[in-house]
Scaffold this motif. Structure first.
Motif, PDB file in Angstrom:
ATOM      1  N   SER A  26     -13.687   4.910  -1.224  1.00 27.68           N
ATOM      2  CA  SER A  26     -14.615   5.194  -0.118  1.00 27.68           C
ATOM      3  C   SER A  26     -15.796   6.038  -0.612  1.00 27.68           C
ATOM      4  N   GLU A  27     -15.484   7.024  -1.454  1.00 30.92           N
ATOM      5  CA  GLU A  27     -16.548   7.901  -2.002  1.00 30.92           C
ATOM      6  C   GLU A  27     -17.453   7.096  -2.942  1.00 30.92           C
ATOM      7  N   PHE A  77      -8.728  -0.993  -6.182  1.00 27.85           N
ATOM      8  CA  PHE A  77      -7.453  -0.547  -5.618  1.00 27.85           C
ATOM      9  C   PHE A  77      -6.259  -1.065  -6.419  1.00 27.85           C
ATOM     10  N   PRO A 136     -16.844   4.254   4.860  1.00 27.79           N
ATOM     11  CA  PRO A 136     -15.710   4.961   5.482  1.00 27.79           C
ATOM     12  C   PRO A 136     -14.363   4.390   5.017  1.00 27.79           C
ATOM     13  N   GLU A 137     -13.349   5.259   4.979  1.00 23.35           N
ATOM     14  CA  GLU A 137     -12.032   4.826   4.490  1.00 23.35           C
ATOM     15  C   GLU A 137     -11.470   3.666   5.321  1.00 23.35           C
ATOM     16  N   ASP A 168       0.830  -1.217   0.000  1.00 24.62           N
ATOM     17  CA  ASP A 168       0.000   0.000   0.000  1.00 24.62           C
ATOM     18  C   ASP A 168       0.860   1.261   0.000  1.00 24.62           C
ATOM     19  N   ILE A 208     -13.371  -3.934  -3.993  1.00 28.40           N
ATOM     20  CA  ILE A 208     -12.324  -3.050  -3.455  1.00 28.40           C
ATOM     21  C   ILE A 208     -10.954  -3.476  -3.988  1.00 28.40           C
ATOM     22  N   VAL A 254     -12.935   0.488   4.153  1.00 23.75           N
ATOM     23  CA  VAL A 254     -12.354   0.085   2.863  1.00 23.75           C
ATOM     24  C   VAL A 254     -11.012  -0.597   3.096  1.00 23.75           C
ATOM     25  N   LYS A 255     -10.168   0.023   3.934  1.00 21.71           N
ATOM     26  CA  LYS A 255      -8.838  -0.542   4.220  1.00 21.71           C
ATOM     27  C   LYS A 255      -8.974  -1.914   4.874  1.00 21.71           C
ATOM     28  N   ILE A 274      -7.645   5.065  -1.798  1.00 25.17           N
ATOM     29  CA  ILE A 274      -8.651   4.630  -0.812  1.00 25.17           C
ATOM     30  C   ILE A 274      -9.787   5.650  -0.694  1.00 25.17           C
ATOM     31  N   ALA A 275      -9.424   6.954  -0.711  1.00 22.60           N
ATOM     32  CA  ALA A 275     -10.445   8.005  -0.530  1.00 22.60           C
ATOM     33  C   ALA A 275     -11.489   7.942  -1.653  1.00 22.60           C
ATOM     34  N   ARG A 276     -11.037   7.666  -2.866  1.00 22.50           N
ATOM     35  CA  ARG A 276     -11.967   7.620  -4.004  1.00 22.50           C
ATOM     36  C   ARG A 276     -12.845   6.377  -3.927  1.00 22.50           C
TER      37      ARG A 276
END
Lengths: 214, 195
Positions: free
Chosen positions: B154-155, B143, B160-161, A24, B139, B164-165, B150-152
């Protein structure tokens, strides 16, 4: 397997989490080199690292997509018109012209209302909509009859080939010269052009004066 | 594609410029097709959904809100179409990918170790992804395949981010475990066969 002793490791952080953080891009340079050292020394860590790398590489392998642009545009064409550059410019100018015409019409209406406020009268009292519609119908019928009778007179005069007499206020004047050129206009008093059909005949022109039927 | 260039293309396409529309399709078709192929596992389904998504986007281009990314809008429409298609007809893997899955049953790691064809590797990956939850699968594709931050993601997913993680980490761990289990199984089988 724990990663105690590694810069980014510790009792709460296992090897998997560290490998994930590496892929990551969340590890610092020191943590990265420590992890890669571990991968070099430890076969278990090396195998897990290699599996993760393989999975990610396989997922990232690009797929070749067919070109959809032609088929999509053809399907969209049925619902939305695609225009060439020339037509798009024409439509753009057309929109501006239409907007200008609308503004001119509005300005003309306002000017006419200011110059002749009695020509347009709006009701001041509230009434049923049906009354307004009925009044509109009556006015429209009256207007249509006026126009019709005017044209009848003009047609009759033209057929006889003679000028109609001008008495009082006229509604329309049609002048047909012998040379073939035409002029038509509207006057409240025809004498401002020719005092009589006889005078008009001296100018080798046919004058049809139509009396205001009203 | 630069967002300013993209916005200009969208404006031109909305005004009826076919060339601008084609440029937009070409800019996004690869990533959208890859995403849909990963989600559905079937090229024919992916093709249908990609085409329909583009057609819907272009039909309602004037509704596009320039504050957001064009691709986010496009992918959201495509995903909605896919979900609707799944509700009507559950997608079935095509013969090639089904073959890959069969191979996976016999041991995907063997395929990796033996350096089998890319098609089969792809089948292994599809098999692994298919054993993840739908959220994890999506995801991972967004990714790792499309390199969305991650932010995109999540959107896009309305999640929430942190969630997602968490899905991403669990998905990778699950795939590693599946590969390890398969490697162990294969090793046991080889030992049993060896005299």
């Amino acid at each position: 397997m724990t990663t105690e002793g590694l810069p980014g490791g510790g009792p709460g952080r296992d090897l998997d989490a560290l490998i994930d953080a590496f892929f990551d891009g969340e590890l610092s340079a020191a943590e990265e080199s420590a992890l890669l050292d571990l991968v070099d020394r430890d076969p278990v860590a090396a195998e897990r690292f290699a599996r993760t790398a393989w999975v990610i590489d396989e997922i990232r392998r690009p797929t070749s997509a067919p070109d959809f642009s032609g088929s999509v545009m053809s399907r969209v064409h049925g619902r939305r018109a695609w225009l060439s550059d020339g037509w798009r410019r024409f439509v753009g100018v057309g929109r501006l012209v239409a907007a200008a015409c609308l503004l001119l019409a509005l300005a003309g209406g306002l000017a006419a209302r200011r110059m002749a406020p009695d020509s347009v009268t709006l009701g001041t009292q509230a009434g049923p909509l049906s009354q307004v519609v009925d009044a509109g119908r009556v006015e429209a019928a009256s207007g249509a009859m006026t126009i019709s009778s005017t044209f009848d007179i003009v047609r009759g005069a033209a057929k006889r080939g003679e000028a109609a007499e001008c008495e009082g206020e006229s509604h329309a004047i049609i002048v047909r010269s012998c040379g073939g050129a035409e002029f038509s206009g509207e006057r409240t008093a025809p004498s401002t052009i020719w005092s009589s059909p006889a005078e008009a005949s001296q100018s080798r022109a046919t004058v049809i004066v139509v009396k205001n039927p009203g | 594609m630069d967002r300013h260039v993209e916005r200009r293309l969208i404006e031109k396409a909305a005004a009826g410029d076919r060339a601008a529309g084609e440029a937009l399709v070409r800019a996004h078709q690869d990533s959208l097709y890859a995403y849909m192929l990963r989600m559905s596992g079937r090229p024919d389904v992916a093709e249908d959904i990609v085409q329909e998504a583009f057609v819907r986007v272009f039909t309602h281009l004037e509704r596009f809100d320039p504050r957001f990314r064009f691709s986010t809008w496009l992918f959201t429409i495509a995903k909605r179409l896919y979900v609707n298609a799944c509700q009507k007809h559950r997608p079935v893997f095509d013969s090639g990918i089904v073959e890959g899955q069969r191979e996976y049953g016999d041991g995907p790691f063997r395929l990796v170790a033996d350096g089998e064809s890319r098609t089969r590797d792809r089948g292994v990956i599809d098999g692994l992804l298919d054993r993840l939850s739908p959220e994890q699968k999506e995801i991972v594709a967004l990714f790792h395949q499309l390199s969305w931050p991650i932010a995109r993601i999540s959107e896009h997913l309305g999640m929430p981010e942190g969630t997602v993680k968490s899905h991403l980490h669990r998905a990778r761990r699950r795939m590693r475990t599946l590969l390890e289990e398969d490697a162990r199984e294969r090793a046991t089988r080889v030992e049993a066969v060896t005299p």
